[in-house]
Design an enzyme around this catalytic site. Structure first.
Site, PDB file in Angstrom:
ATOM      1  CG  ASN A  81      -2.331   0.172   0.971  1.00  0.00           C
ATOM      2  OD1 ASN A  81      -3.151  -0.077   1.841  1.00  0.00           O
ATOM      3  ND2 ASN A  81      -2.691   0.591  -0.205  1.00  0.00           N
ATOM      4  CD  GLU A 122      -9.797   8.342   5.082  1.00  0.00           C
ATOM      5  OE1 GLU A 122      -8.572   8.185   4.954  1.00  0.00           O
ATOM      6  OE2 GLU A 122     -10.571   7.437   5.475  1.00  0.00           O
ATOM      7  CE1 TYR A 124      -9.813   8.143   0.330  1.00  0.00           C
ATOM      8  CE2 TYR A 124     -11.945   8.183   1.430  1.00  0.00           C
ATOM      9  CZ  TYR A 124     -10.611   7.826   1.416  1.00  0.00           C
ATOM     10  OH  TYR A 124     -10.077   7.153   2.486  1.00  0.00           O
ATOM     11  CD  GLU A 213      -4.980   3.315  -1.917  1.00  0.00           C
ATOM     12  OE1 GLU A 213      -4.838   2.413  -1.089  1.00  0.00           O
ATOM     13  OE2 GLU A 213      -6.073   3.802  -2.240  1.00  0.00           O
TER      14      GLU A 213
END
Length: 226
Positions: A81, A122, A124, A213
């Site tokens: 990751n 959080e 996105y 990511e």
């Protein structure tokens, strides 16, 4: 220091972090020189007038480079990751321009990513992704049209997961673009307003970056944000 949820929402949390290092003279500088300057450990800081963060779980091979101004370059191979990108230390309802080359092989995504506090959220805004839709592990709440495409809205919860406030339980807000792209403008206010209409309310902004990511994958990215 900060967490970043992996593409598999139910199983992996991510964090982004990093310090500033000297940038090459320009984005076409000798690649060997770039790799000599690469960041390979989790760090956070400022470079070229932008805040940046990089986090890795140290699995596989990943090399993050800060280039001029709002540009960053990353190559990764067989990673566990990692997440990194450039943006601002304090988020807002700004219009974010981005563009570059995004070449994932496997699970990865390209997104506006940030945190708020009070409440701890959080969030996105996903513009592109690899083999897995990173929002699909959450609850689908509808769509919003913005910047030439519909986005699917999702919410999810993380229990006892890493966050900018340490281990905590917090909610995630997602907008995932149906027509993938690697350049354009993200009108963040459209998403913030759509989330609010769904009862998803942000708090006081912490940082906000255009992030990439990689999760159990390989690939490369060169991205510029402004």
């Amino acid at each position: 220091m900060v967490s970043f949820t992996s593409i598999y929402l139910a199983v992996t949390a991510l964090v982004g972090a990093a310090i500033a290092i000297p940038a090459p003279v320009n984005g076409t500088s000798d690649l060997q020189d770039l790799h000599n300057r690469a960041i390979t450990s989790s760090q956070t800081g400022y470079h070229g007038g932008f805040y940046y963060s990089f986090w890795t779980d140290d699995g596989g091979s990943v090399s993050y480079d800060n280039w001029d101004a709002g540009t960053y370059h990353v190559e990764w191979k067989n990673v566990g990751n990692w997440v990194g990108g450039k943006g601002w230390s304090t988020g807002s309802a700004r219009n974010i321009n981005f563009g570059g080359s995004y070449n994932p092989s496997g699970n990865s995504y390209l997104a506006v990513y940030g945190w708020t506090q009070g409440p701890l959220i959080e969030y996105y805004i996903v513009e592109n992704f690899g083999t897995y839709n990173p929002g699909s592990g959450g609850t689908h709440l509808g769509t919003v049209y913005s910047d030439g495409s519909n986005y699917d809205i999702y919410s999810a919860w993380r229990n006892n997961a890493p966050s900018i406030e340490g281990t905590s339980t917090f909610q995630q807000f997602w907008s995932v673009r149906q027509q993938k792209r690697s350049q354009g403008t993200v009108t963040t206010a459209n998403h913030f307003n759509a989330w609010s209409q769904k009862g998803l309310r942000l708090g006081r902004h912490n940082y906000q970056i255009m992030a990439t990511e990689g999760y159990q994958s390989s690939g490369s990215v060169t991205m510029t944000v402004s």
